[in-house]
Design an enzyme around this catalytic site. Sequence first.
Site, PDB file in Angstrom:
ATOM      1  N   ARG A   1       1.823  29.395  11.865  1.00  0.00           N
ATOM      2  CA  ARG A   1       1.664  30.834  12.066  1.00  0.00           C
ATOM      3  C   ARG A   1       0.405  31.367  11.387  1.00  0.00           C
ATOM      4  O   ARG A   1      -0.182  32.349  11.850  1.00  0.00           O
ATOM      5  CB  ARG A   1       2.919  31.559  11.587  1.00  0.00           C
ATOM      6  CG  ARG A   1       4.124  31.185  12.436  1.00  0.00           C
ATOM      7  CD  ARG A   1       5.408  31.786  11.943  1.00  0.00           C
ATOM      8  NE  ARG A   1       6.524  31.339  12.786  1.00  0.00           N
ATOM      9  CZ  ARG A   1       7.774  31.763  12.633  1.00  0.00           C
ATOM     10  NH1 ARG A   1       8.073  32.642  11.693  1.00  0.00           N
ATOM     11  NH2 ARG A   1       8.722  31.314  13.428  1.00  0.00           N
TER      12      ARG A   1
ATOM     13  N   ARG B   1       6.988  28.939  17.134  1.00  0.00           N
ATOM     14  CA  ARG B   1       8.301  28.347  16.832  1.00  0.00           C
ATOM     15  C   ARG B   1       8.352  26.979  17.503  1.00  0.00           C
ATOM     16  O   ARG B   1       8.505  26.878  18.717  1.00  0.00           O
ATOM     17  CB  ARG B   1       9.425  29.253  17.331  1.00  0.00           C
ATOM     18  CG  ARG B   1      10.805  28.827  16.840  1.00  0.00           C
ATOM     19  CD  ARG B   1      11.872  29.818  17.274  1.00  0.00           C
ATOM     20  NE  ARG B   1      11.713  31.092  16.624  1.00  0.00           N
ATOM     21  CZ  ARG B   1      12.221  31.397  15.422  1.00  0.00           C
ATOM     22  NH1 ARG B   1      12.886  30.486  14.753  1.00  0.00           N
ATOM     23  NH2 ARG B   1      12.056  32.601  14.903  1.00  0.00           N
TER      24      ARG B   1
ATOM     25  N   ARG C   1      12.651  20.703  12.810  1.00  0.00           N
ATOM     26  CA  ARG C   1      13.816  21.544  13.095  1.00  0.00           C
ATOM     27  C   ARG C   1      14.040  21.608  14.605  1.00  0.00           C
ATOM     28  O   ARG C   1      13.093  21.714  15.381  1.00  0.00           O
ATOM     29  CB  ARG C   1      13.630  22.961  12.543  1.00  0.00           C
ATOM     30  CG  ARG C   1      13.453  22.988  11.030  1.00  0.00           C
ATOM     31  CD  ARG C   1      13.308  24.387  10.496  1.00  0.00           C
ATOM     32  NE  ARG C   1      12.933  24.371   9.087  1.00  0.00           N
ATOM     33  CZ  ARG C   1      12.626  25.451   8.381  1.00  0.00           C
ATOM     34  NH1 ARG C   1      12.651  26.645   8.966  1.00  0.00           N
ATOM     35  NH2 ARG C   1      12.292  25.341   7.108  1.00  0.00           N
TER      36      ARG C   1
ATOM     37  N   GLU D   1       6.415  35.733  10.351  1.00  0.00           N
ATOM     38  CA  GLU D   1       6.848  35.334   9.009  1.00  0.00           C
ATOM     39  C   GLU D   1       6.151  34.036   8.611  1.00  0.00           C
ATOM     40  O   GLU D   1       6.204  33.043   9.334  1.00  0.00           O
ATOM     41  CB  GLU D   1       8.360  35.129   8.980  1.00  0.00           C
ATOM     42  CG  GLU D   1       8.883  34.619   7.648  1.00  0.00           C
ATOM     43  CD  GLU D   1      10.206  33.892   7.788  1.00  0.00           C
ATOM     44  OE1 GLU D   1      10.400  32.881   7.087  1.00  0.00           O
ATOM     45  OE2 GLU D   1      11.031  34.322   8.618  1.00  0.00           O
TER      46      GLU D   1
ATOM     47  N   SER E   1       9.221  32.912   3.090  1.00  0.00           N
ATOM     48  CA  SER E   1      10.409  33.597   2.572  1.00  0.00           C
ATOM     49  C   SER E   1      10.512  33.232   1.105  1.00  0.00           C
ATOM     50  O   SER E   1      10.771  32.068   0.760  1.00  0.00           O
ATOM     51  CB  SER E   1      11.676  33.156   3.315  1.00  0.00           C
ATOM     52  OG  SER E   1      11.722  33.699   4.610  1.00  0.00           O
TER      53      SER E   1
END
Length: 451
Positions: free
Chosen positions: A402, A279, A264, A360, A363
């Site tokens: 993470r 990130r 990404r 996070e 999800s």
Amino acid sequence: MLSRQFVRENPEQVREALVRRGMDDVVDDVLETDEQWRQLKARGDDLRAERNEVSERIAELKREGEDEQAQDAIERSRTLKEELDDVEERADELEAELEAALLELPMVLHDSVPEGEGEAENVELRRELFDNVRELPDDIVPHYDLGEELDIIDFERGAKVSGGGFYFLKGEGARLEHALIQFMMDLHREQGYSELFPPIPINSASMTGTGQLPKFADDAYAIENEDLWLCPTAEVPVTNMYADEILLDGDLPIKHQAYTPNFRREAGEHGTETRGIVRVHQFNKVELVNFVRPEESYERFERLLDEAEEVLRRLELPYRVLEMCDGDIGEKQSKQVDLEVWAPGDDMEEGPAMGGRWLEVSSVSNFEDYQARRAGLRYRPERHESAEYLHTLNGSGLALPRVMVAIMEYYQEPDGTVTVPEALREYMGGIERIEGGEPVGESAVGAGRRD
């Protein structure tokens, strides 16, 4: 993707979803385009029927020797064809506009989704594993500094090879990530998931099928001169593997898991968020994808959430469960609950009172039939019945970087080593503590990290 019929029959429900998400109300524009398209389709049908009648009349007139009238009918047929061509061309243009507009509409929200204007109003449902937090060092070294001190993360050489947002894992760091991947996949296999190893390049049709296109094109890596994109998440290839197929009722539910590297472009916010591996542009993830009957999707949603949580429970990492409000939920989701692990190395305003921050790691989402309509995912309840759209759900099980951050900071010892969680030791060849390696090269000598 919402169907044309659903928007026609439920305009207020669609309008409410747009308003709740803080998006522009475009329902009237969509309905107007749809009405114009339907009128043109009806006009086209009338012209086609009249042209067929005229063609039959031409043949009759010629048989009867009525050449002059036959010529008039031929002229009328030509006029009808020209008008029909114009009508069909405009109808095709409107249909393309309508399809593009429908692709931009978000999913209708489930009634249980809480109201809120943004991230700050997401609802914390519960916190887990905070009752017996392990004893931590007085001064916890953030993972990005600790990784370099132990020589298990190399940001500088990663940037040299690929640019900012990329890094090398080295020695015990690489081994820890491999251990996490295998641990997660073994756990999810216990939960009834079958494994896939999907292709990494993905075509535009598949990216559109799961909703990455057209909305998130700028966040994805396109392969030049090819209709291919680097995988942003295994959700895309795994969901689309059944695109435009009809599954049987006995096939459902289908539970697939897939490990992939993911790519990404997102750079994140300035500050602590961009430091380290929180990130980045390339990261590993184990993804859980479910295909279910519509009436079972919300029961499956709760079980999927529990299956993802089990990873954190077995790693004994404190975490919280956060329900997304309507102002922060993804546009594809009807309902979304996030899992956020506690990383104690950096204090942030939204972190817990004891310090640290939330990261996070999953999800868990129910898309209902949103992706199914875009990708053509259907099943046949009974052999004699019409095919219906199924429901899709997914959640990370989990995102690796993470989790690595949380382990390095939560399992950190006062001497700067890291205890390996018990659940991972068999995957680490029995290693109980990460002690790091010795850096190589003259640069390490110059930096005082090597004699």
